[in-house]
Write a protein that holds these residues in place. Structure first.
Motif, PDB file in Angstrom:
ATOM      1  N   UNK A   1       1.695   0.960  11.124  1.00 63.29           N
ATOM      2  CA  UNK A   1       0.407   0.693  12.070  1.00 63.29           C
ATOM      3  C   UNK A   1      -0.936   1.679  11.139  1.00 63.29           C
ATOM      4  N   UNK A   2      -1.904   1.932  11.421  1.00 62.26           N
ATOM      5  CA  UNK A   2      -3.499   2.597  11.314  1.00 62.26           C
ATOM      6  C   UNK A   2      -2.888   3.770  11.257  1.00 62.26           C
ATOM      7  N   UNK A   3      -2.286   4.693  12.222  1.00 61.88           N
ATOM      8  CA  UNK A   3      -2.288   5.547  12.032  1.00 61.88           C
ATOM      9  C   UNK A   3      -1.633   6.425  11.756  1.00 61.88           C
ATOM     10  N   UNK A   4      -0.649   5.353  10.275  1.00 63.65           N
ATOM     11  CA  UNK A   4      -0.109   6.166   9.141  1.00 63.65           C
ATOM     12  C   UNK A   4      -0.883   6.358   7.757  1.00 63.65           C
ATOM     13  N   UNK A   5      -2.077   5.523   7.516  1.00 61.15           N
ATOM     14  CA  UNK A   5      -2.948   5.814   7.044  1.00 61.15           C
ATOM     15  C   UNK A   5      -4.163   6.246   7.286  1.00 61.15           C
ATOM     16  N   UNK A   6      -5.226   6.430   8.201  1.00 58.70           N
ATOM     17  CA  UNK A   6      -6.220   6.680   8.343  1.00 58.70           C
ATOM     18  C   UNK A   6      -6.594   8.039   8.389  1.00 58.70           C
TER      19      UNK A   6
ATOM     20  N   UNK B   1       4.943   1.189  16.280  1.00 55.41           N
ATOM     21  CA  UNK B   1       3.341   1.265  15.382  1.00 55.41           C
ATOM     22  C   UNK B   1       2.865   2.640  15.892  1.00 55.41           C
ATOM     23  N   UNK B   2       2.031   3.195  15.024  1.00 54.33           N
ATOM     24  CA  UNK B   2       1.576   4.436  14.936  1.00 54.33           C
ATOM     25  C   UNK B   2       0.083   4.683  14.871  1.00 54.33           C
ATOM     26  N   UNK B   3      -1.189   3.919  15.856  1.00 54.19           N
ATOM     27  CA  UNK B   3      -1.934   3.947  16.552  1.00 54.19           C
ATOM     28  C   UNK B   3      -3.179   4.940  16.208  1.00 54.19           C
ATOM     29  N   UNK B   4      -3.945   4.466  15.546  1.00 54.64           N
ATOM     30  CA  UNK B   4      -5.157   5.633  15.423  1.00 54.64           C
ATOM     31  C   UNK B   4      -6.205   6.033  17.340  1.00 54.64           C
ATOM     32  N   UNK B   5      -5.750   7.019  17.565  1.00 58.56           N
ATOM     33  CA  UNK B   5      -5.578   7.413  19.073  1.00 58.56           C
ATOM     34  C   UNK B   5      -7.401   7.899  19.006  1.00 58.56           C
ATOM     35  N   UNK B   6      -7.549   8.648  17.452  1.00 59.02           N
ATOM     36  CA  UNK B   6      -9.100   9.170  17.497  1.00 59.02           C
ATOM     37  C   UNK B   6     -10.181   8.542  18.095  1.00 59.02           C
TER      38      UNK B   6
ATOM     39  N   UNK C   1     -13.320   7.545  16.312  1.00 52.54           N
ATOM     40  CA  UNK C   1     -12.889   6.542  14.896  1.00 52.54           C
ATOM     41  C   UNK C   1     -13.332   5.197  15.238  1.00 52.54           C
ATOM     42  N   UNK C   2     -13.785   4.138  14.847  1.00 55.23           N
ATOM     43  CA  UNK C   2     -13.777   2.463  15.726  1.00 55.23           C
ATOM     44  C   UNK C   2     -12.753   2.444  15.177  1.00 55.23           C
ATOM     45  N   UNK C   3     -12.282   0.887  16.436  1.00 51.59           N
ATOM     46  CA  UNK C   3     -10.587   0.373  15.975  1.00 51.59           C
ATOM     47  C   UNK C   3     -11.270  -1.324  16.171  1.00 51.59           C
ATOM     48  N   UNK C   4     -10.618  -1.763  15.613  1.00 53.22           N
ATOM     49  CA  UNK C   4     -10.795  -3.063  16.140  1.00 53.22           C
ATOM     50  C   UNK C   4      -9.011  -4.139  16.198  1.00 53.22           C
ATOM     51  N   UNK C   5      -9.065  -3.582  18.053  1.00 56.79           N
ATOM     52  CA  UNK C   5      -7.864  -3.248  18.559  1.00 56.79           C
ATOM     53  C   UNK C   5      -7.499  -5.142  18.836  1.00 56.79           C
ATOM     54  N   UNK C   6      -8.416  -6.401  18.864  1.00 55.10           N
ATOM     55  CA  UNK C   6      -7.632  -7.250  18.859  1.00 55.10           C
ATOM     56  C   UNK C   6      -6.567  -7.736  17.150  1.00 55.10           C
ATOM     57  N   UNK C   7      -7.513  -7.515  16.033  1.00 55.60           N
ATOM     58  CA  UNK C   7      -6.715  -7.290  15.353  1.00 55.60           C
ATOM     59  C   UNK C   7      -5.632  -6.199  15.203  1.00 55.60           C
TER      60      UNK C   7
ATOM     61  N   UNK D   1       2.946   4.968  19.003  1.00 51.85           N
ATOM     62  CA  UNK D   1       2.639   6.481  19.339  1.00 51.85           C
ATOM     63  C   UNK D   1       1.391   6.352  18.792  1.00 51.85           C
ATOM     64  N   UNK D   2       0.861   7.411  20.073  1.00 52.87           N
ATOM     65  CA  UNK D   2      -0.271   7.454  20.058  1.00 52.87           C
ATOM     66  C   UNK D   2      -1.368   7.779  19.570  1.00 52.87           C
ATOM     67  N   UNK D   3      -1.602   7.926  18.081  1.00 54.24           N
ATOM     68  CA  UNK D   3      -1.749   9.775  17.285  1.00 54.24           C
ATOM     69  C   UNK D   3      -3.060   9.671  16.919  1.00 54.24           C
ATOM     70  N   UNK D   4      -3.781  11.346  17.573  1.00 53.52           N
ATOM     71  CA  UNK D   4      -4.335  11.694  16.266  1.00 53.52           C
ATOM     72  C   UNK D   4      -3.866  12.559  15.322  1.00 53.52           C
ATOM     73  N   UNK D   5      -5.088  12.980  14.512  1.00 52.22           N
ATOM     74  CA  UNK D   5      -4.608  14.410  13.562  1.00 52.22           C
ATOM     75  C   UNK D   5      -3.621  15.600  14.123  1.00 52.22           C
TER      76      UNK D   5
END
Length: 325
Positions: free
Chosen positions: A127-132, A229-234, A237-243, A266-270
């Motif tokens: 998920x994007x939260x691992x990298x963003x 799934x690690x989601x970026x919940x900040x 940030x811009x998010x494309x949830x459909x993708x 995981x609804x993750x913030x830094x």
């Protein structure tokens, strides 16, 4: 008796300052107050006020999206929604109390199961939260033994992807987490995802987004017991949830393994100071209600690992339940 003398709108205003727990206690005092505390407008107010503050939501407790989108109408809402029941079902405290009130034989069964040697469950994390995020969730997991102890690095390669890391949960249960990155750190400036490839399809007159996983990742999906799934919940940030949903569906494709494997989001913030998207809103953005298997969204902070253990506890319980079946 003094409260009985007030008009109903004044009574409702007074009750709105009570906690839902105190309101339920008030309802147990008399037949009049039992009826009064069930007012749908009052519980709709509690629901819309409190749900942005809840730290987790799951497949059994996600409130219907119509609750957020429609204006309140006493006639129609009395017929469609029991807001008091929705609140009790959705509130994390209520879910935990129901869980803790399970029959005593359930605890005995869990103890007996613990005496049987079980295979170490494996989970694929992506998920994007691992990298963003500015703080690395994985790095924190690897360097905080007081929260999650690293129990080993098993040497069982899955078609060249790796073997994952074994962690010890609550000084007892071991689990293996295999982290899947879409790019390396050097490649993050390039918009290429090495886990998925896109397959466009036409639904009606519109082009639908559809992803499939590469062969190596497919082998991982075939052997794991669940997904993280690690989601970026900040919020900034811009998010494309459909993708994101399309990629989640590619990973949990029932053609790659049992269809009932649990998904922990995981609804993750830094870090703590970052404004987050409430987990209930995130669940609707990702359209998790479309999934067929058990899922839960858990608020998590990468810098402190806050919330992580709650999510892992749920994931292990669900995975053990499916294995028992």
């Amino acid at each position: 008796a003094a409260l009985d003398g007030f008009q109903i709108d004044v009574q409702l205003n007074i009750m709105s300052f009570l906690s839902p727990q105190d309101l339920c206690r008030l309802g147990s005092t008399s037949c009049y107050w039992r009826a009064a505390v069930q007012d749908p407008l009052l519980w709709r107010y509690f629901l819309l006020r409190d749900l942005p503050l809840w730290t987790s939501v799951d497949w059994k407790s996600l409130p219907d999206v119509e609750i957020f989108n429609k204006a309140f109408s006493e006639d129609s809402d009395n017929a469609l929604y029991d807001y008091m029941t929705v609140y009790k079902k959705s509130c994390p405290q209520s879910r935990r109390s129901l869980k803790s009130s399970r029959p005593r034989y359930g605890a005995v069964t869990s103890f007996l199961q613990s005496l049987v040697t079980q295979a170490e469950p494996r989970f694929a994390m992506f998920g994007p939260g691992l990298e963003e995020l500015d703080d690395s969730l994985v790095q924190k997991m690897m360097t905080c033994p007081e929260i999650l102890l690293v129990a080993g690095l098993p040497q069982r390669q899955i078609h060249g992807i790796g073997s994952g890391v074994s962690f010890q949960f609550n000084n007892n249960q071991k689990l293996n987490i295999l982290t899947l990155y879409s790019t390396t750190r050097a490649e993050q400036a390039v918009a290429v995802n090495k886990m998925f490839y896109q397959e466009n399809s036409i639904v009606g007159n519109q082009q639908a987004m559809h992803y499939s996983v590469i062969a190596q990742v497919k082998k991982v999906c075939e052997v794991v017991d669940g997904f993280i799934y690690v989601a970026n919940a900040e919020a900034h940030k811009k998010h494309d949830r459909q993708e994101e949903l399309a990629r989640i569906l590619a990973m949990i494709d029932p053609a790659l393994g049992p269809p009932n494997r649990p998904l922990l989001v995981l609804s993750c913030v830094s870090h703590v100071g970052v404004k987050r998207i409430p987990c209930v809103y995130l669940a609707h953005q990702l359209q998790l209600n479309l999934l067929c298997q058990p899922w839960m969204v858990q608020d998590t902070v990468a810098a402190t690992l806050a919330g992580l253990l709650n999510g892992i506890e749920w994931l292990l319980e669900e995975a053990n339940c499916k294995n028992a079946q």
